[in-house]
Design a protein around this motif. Structure first.
Motif, PDB file in Angstrom:
ATOM      1  N   HIS A 243     -19.942  19.536   6.959  1.00  0.00           N
ATOM      2  CA  HIS A 243     -19.403  20.560   6.081  1.00  0.00           C
ATOM      3  C   HIS A 243     -20.160  21.875   6.187  1.00  0.00           C
ATOM      4  O   HIS A 243     -19.535  22.915   6.339  1.00  0.00           O
ATOM      5  CB  HIS A 243     -19.250  20.113   4.633  1.00  0.00           C
TER       6      HIS A 243
ATOM      7  N   HIS B 192     -16.131  15.054   0.509  1.00  0.00           N
ATOM      8  CA  HIS B 192     -14.689  15.299   0.403  1.00  0.00           C
ATOM      9  C   HIS B 192     -13.989  14.957   1.724  1.00  0.00           C
ATOM     10  O   HIS B 192     -12.768  14.919   1.774  1.00  0.00           O
ATOM     11  CB  HIS B 192     -14.360  16.717  -0.070  1.00  0.00           C
ATOM     12  N   HIS B 193     -14.775  14.715   2.770  1.00  0.00           N
ATOM     13  CA  HIS B 193     -14.178  14.236   4.015  1.00  0.00           C
ATOM     14  C   HIS B 193     -14.026  12.715   3.996  1.00  0.00           C
ATOM     15  O   HIS B 193     -13.553  12.136   4.967  1.00  0.00           O
ATOM     16  CB  HIS B 193     -15.050  14.629   5.205  1.00  0.00           C
TER      17      HIS B 193
END
Ligand code: CU
Lengths: 212, 611
Positions: free
Chosen positions: B256, B305-306
């Motif tokens: 990220h 969030h991945h």
């Protein structure tokens, strides 16, 4: 061209801090994340090994194909000695740096040799420990403990080795009179790195050897 | 090892240097910038060709243009190439060329380390791609999820080329990041306080910090993977107690922040272009700085969030969902500040401005679909579909590539001394904008209709044909737009120099010196009193006189050196040797040879005569 002359010809840095010192600090910041990742992995996989040998004594563990009582592999007294020696070396390199800055050749050479010797002792301790574990049947891929342990302490050990090579190079130069007080910064940079490597060990030692 | 410009030669560099050897030994940040730019643009074209073959394969249902195996290699190398060999080094081109110029310095702080970074990057890029010639192009996705990458499921050298290549590239990135970090901290012209730095320098500065903190994490993950594949460990292998999810955590803790490594330089470029072509200072300078810092800080707290699809539980889902949504706030601050910058300005519609405005529009779309992903239930629907592909192409292509292209039109006249053709530039823009949207907008629809990513074909009758056909037409238009750019570039390079020092009425220091700059950049170190030094001067003098080329006699520049290349080859051989790690093969001879070359290079470099 002497260093003093070089400094005279250039404007001071924007912050007044030496460029190479800021660079070492930036690199150390980066290295923190490197060791943080290794230490986190060690902790995440702590107690998750499917087979022995294990770091600490366990009443039930799978070893040589059967469930049995396992002894811990760690030899804490030996590693404690190594830890103490490494900590002292951080103190010694400060004294060596003081000698370098004051132009006290005897102090510089004496304490720097002591620092290098301490580093060598630590690396030797690790080599002995690794060989010993290997003979106890603990290979690199034997279990999660052995893999995470060897990777973490192995990378730390290679950092110590690099530090020994760096400090030895400076010792070699200093012995030939090539480390006058105005070049003491060369030693200070190596010392900064050396302190960092020690600090990492101060985290590794309790996390790996003392925590159950 | 690191030696600063303080230790440099007293030799005067009056004569112009040319020839291959001068490029191999160069330590001039401008030449290294050009090397980065040229290499990265070629890699970028390669990645583009890979993408276009993907689009040709997907143009019709049940197509058999490429095999499933080759398709895997194509999408893996497209992602890996565009991220690590395209966008990152294209940003590095601008870091190299313009950070020293914008802060009023004669070079980066460690010129030889800079050359080292470039050579390691080049060798790493070639290494990853070398797999192609052994039918072993990496094929496990740019994210390399465990345990697909294990020796069991990925036998063959494909993943080894990927693992080792990325480690080589990581070394280049960290070395470069240290260099630019110190350069920005310590090499600013007198008077240039931190809050007077050009916004591009600020965003680059934050990017260097992200590089320093993110790359060690993927390095560790790659080391684990390498050990799993070659040395019998089980870091990611469930049979030995390992957890494949650990890979995802380590990868995305890097991954990220990596997104911001790709986009923050773009933010910086756009923040340079908009004020100049609006004839207004950047709106909300301080808010821009702190929103950038805030984005970078939050960027380390959103990685999972991945991973909503891995089932992390409600607490983790809620945490990462909220932290992700929070990032929309500083990002929104930036967008409003850009709009505030052009608001009421005297807008000059030149090509760089077109791309900067295109960037804002496209990035907003990508940002909005990003916020959609931050909600776990929505994300679960979208995971592994073309909706996600649409999202990250809107931020990386619509965002980064549009901004980098705008940066090229803005800064190439300074680098080459030649203006690019405006009409061709605008044709480039419109073709790219139309082609881009035709290619990627339909992916939103396809994704929501359930078309999975990373699959080499789709059956007829699912309603996917029309949109896929349209996307391929869009991709063809993008290809044409790039050809227009290449022709424009070549034509301009074949003309005599015609660029004035300051073609755009720029506000920052790089426009105060001739185009292209002389080797020493600034005959005298400039003094700075605000973040828009040239506009101050213009106001004072009414107009700026064209700066003259002067003799550089008496200006000391660092000596050229080939030891950075020697050290880079050492790194390459050291890590490359691991490719041959098989039982009963003395691969370590190769690796130890590499270590020896590395030490030789570093020692000769450290003890090179200072002048
Ligand atoms: Cu993310």
């Amino acid at each position: 061209m002497s260093d003093a002359a070089a400094h005279a010809m250039h404007p001071p840095t924007s912050t007044g801090l030496d460029n190479r010192k800021v660079a070492i600090w930036a690199f150390i910041g980066s290295e923190c994340l490197f060791f943080a990742s290794l230490i986190s992995t060690y902790l995440v996989y702590k107690g998750k090994s499917l087979v022995g040998p294990l770091p600490h004594e366990a009443s039930q563990c799978m070893l040589h194909g059967q469930m049995q009582r396992c002894e811990g592999v760690f030899e804490v007294p030996l590693v404690t000695a190594g830890t103490a020696v490494l900590l002292f070396s951080s103190f010694f390199v400060v004294l060596a740096l003081y000698g370098a800055q004051k132009g006290n050749r005897k102090m510089l050479l004496g304490w720097l040799s002591a620092t290098v010797a301490c580093g060598l002792f630590f690396v030797g301790m690790q080599v002995y420990e690794f060989t010993h574990f290997y003979h106890k049947g603990m290979g690199y891929g034997t279990n999660l403990f052995s893999s995470t342990f060897f990777t973490l302490t192995g990378f730390h050990g290679s950092h110590v080795t690099l530090g020994v090579i760096w400090l030895s190079t400076i010792l070699f130069l200093a012995a030939r009179g090539k480390l006058p007080p105005e070049k003491a910064l060369n030693l200070e940079l190596a010392a900064l790195y050396w302190h960092f490597v020690d600090v990492v060990w101060i985290v590794i030692f309790p996390v790996v050897y003392l925590m159950r | 090892m690191a030696t600063s410009v303080l230790e440099h030669s007293a030799v005067h560099h009056a004569e112009a240097k040319s020839g291959l050897w001068s490029w191999i030994t160069t330590v001039d940040h401008k030449r290294i910038g050009i090397l980065y730019g040229a290499s990265a643009f070629l890699f970028f074209l390669l990645g583009g060709i890979e993408a276009f073959v993907i689009r040709l394969q997907l143009m019709t249902a049940d197509n058999t243009l490429v095999s499933p195996e080759f398709y895997n290699q194509l999408f893996t190398m497209h992602g890996t190439t565009m991220i690590f060999l395209g966008v990152m080094p294209l940003s590095a081109m601008f870091f190299n060329y313009f950070i020293p110029l914008q802060i009023g310095a004669r070079d980066v702080v460690f010129p030889r380390l800079n050359a080292f970074s470039y050579w390691v990057f080049l060798l790493g890029g070639l290494f990853i791609n070398a797999g192609f010639f052994f039918n072993a192009w990496p094929n496990a996705g740019w994210f390399g999820y465990a345990n697909l990458t294990s020796a069991q499921y990925s036998p063959g050298l494909n993943t080894d080329f990927w693992v080792i290549g990325l480690q080589i590239l990581g070394i280049a990135s960290i070395a470069a990041a240290v260099n630019f970090f110190v350069t920005i901290i310590n090499m600013r012209a007198p008077g240039m306080t931190l809050l007077r730095m050009p916004m591009f320098v600020w965003m680059s500065f934050i990017t260097q910090i992200l590089l320093l903190l993110a790359f060690p994490v993927i390095t560790v993950a790659l080391v684990f993977l390498m050990m799993d594949r070659h040395f019998g460990t089980h870091f990611f292998i469930p049979a030995g107690g390992g957890d494949p999810i650990l890979w995802q955590h380590l990868f995305w803790i890097f991954g990220h922040p990596e997104v911001y490594i790709l986009i923050l330089p773009a933010f910086g470029i756009v923040s340079e272009i908009l004020p100049v072509f609006s004839r207004k200072p950047l709106f909300g300078y301080t808010a821009m700085v702190f929103s950038g810092v805030f984005i970078a800080f939050l960027g380390f707290g959103v990685w999972s969030h991945h991973m909503f699809a891995t089932g992390m539980g409600p607490f983790a889902d809620a945490f990462f969902s909220l932290s992700t949504m929070l990032i929309a706030v500083p990002t929104g601050v930036k967008i409003f500040n850009w709009i505030g910058t052009i608001w009421g300005g005297s807008l000059q519609f030149k090509t760089p401005m077109y791309f900067a405005l295109g960037f804002i529009a496209m990035f907003i779309i990508g940002g909005l679909s990003g916020v959609m992903h931050s909600s776990p239930p929505a994300d679960l629907q979208q995971t592994d579909t073309y909706f996600v592909v649409a999202h990250f192409h809107y931020v990386l292509f619509g965002g980064s590539i549009f901004a980098l292209t705008g940066g090229a039109y803005y800064w190439l006249p300074k680098m080459t001394g030649r203006m690019l053709n405006e009409t061709a530039g605008k044709i480039h823009f419109w073709l790219m904008l139309i082609g881009f949207n035709l290619t990627f907008a339909p992916m939103h629809i396809l994704g929501l209709n359930g078309m999975p990513r990373r699959v080499y074909t789709y059956p007829a009758g699912l309603g996917f044909e029309f949109w896929n056909g349209l996307e391929t037409v869009g991709a063809a238009i993008i290809v044409v737009s790039q050809l227009v750019f290449i022709v424009n570039l070549i034509v301009s390079l074949r003309r005599p120099r015609n660029a004035p020092a300051d073609p755009w009425h720029g506000a920052t220091l790089e426009w105060s010196i001739p185009s292209p700059p002389q080797e020493f950049n600034f005959p005298e170190v400039p003094e700075v009193k605000s973040s828009i030094p040239l506009w101050d001067l213009r106001r004072e003098l009414g107009s700026l006189p064209e700066p003259q080329r002067v003799s550089g006699a008496g200006i000391h520049l660092p000596n050229p050196s080939y030891y950075p290349l020697v050290a880079a080859i050492g790194v390459f051989v050291t890590l490359g040797g691991i490719l041959f790690a098989q039982p009963h093969f003395p691969w370590y001879v190769i690796t130890l040879t590499g270590v020896a070359v590395l030490f030789y290079g570093v020692y000769r470099w450290a003890f090179e005569p200072a002048g």
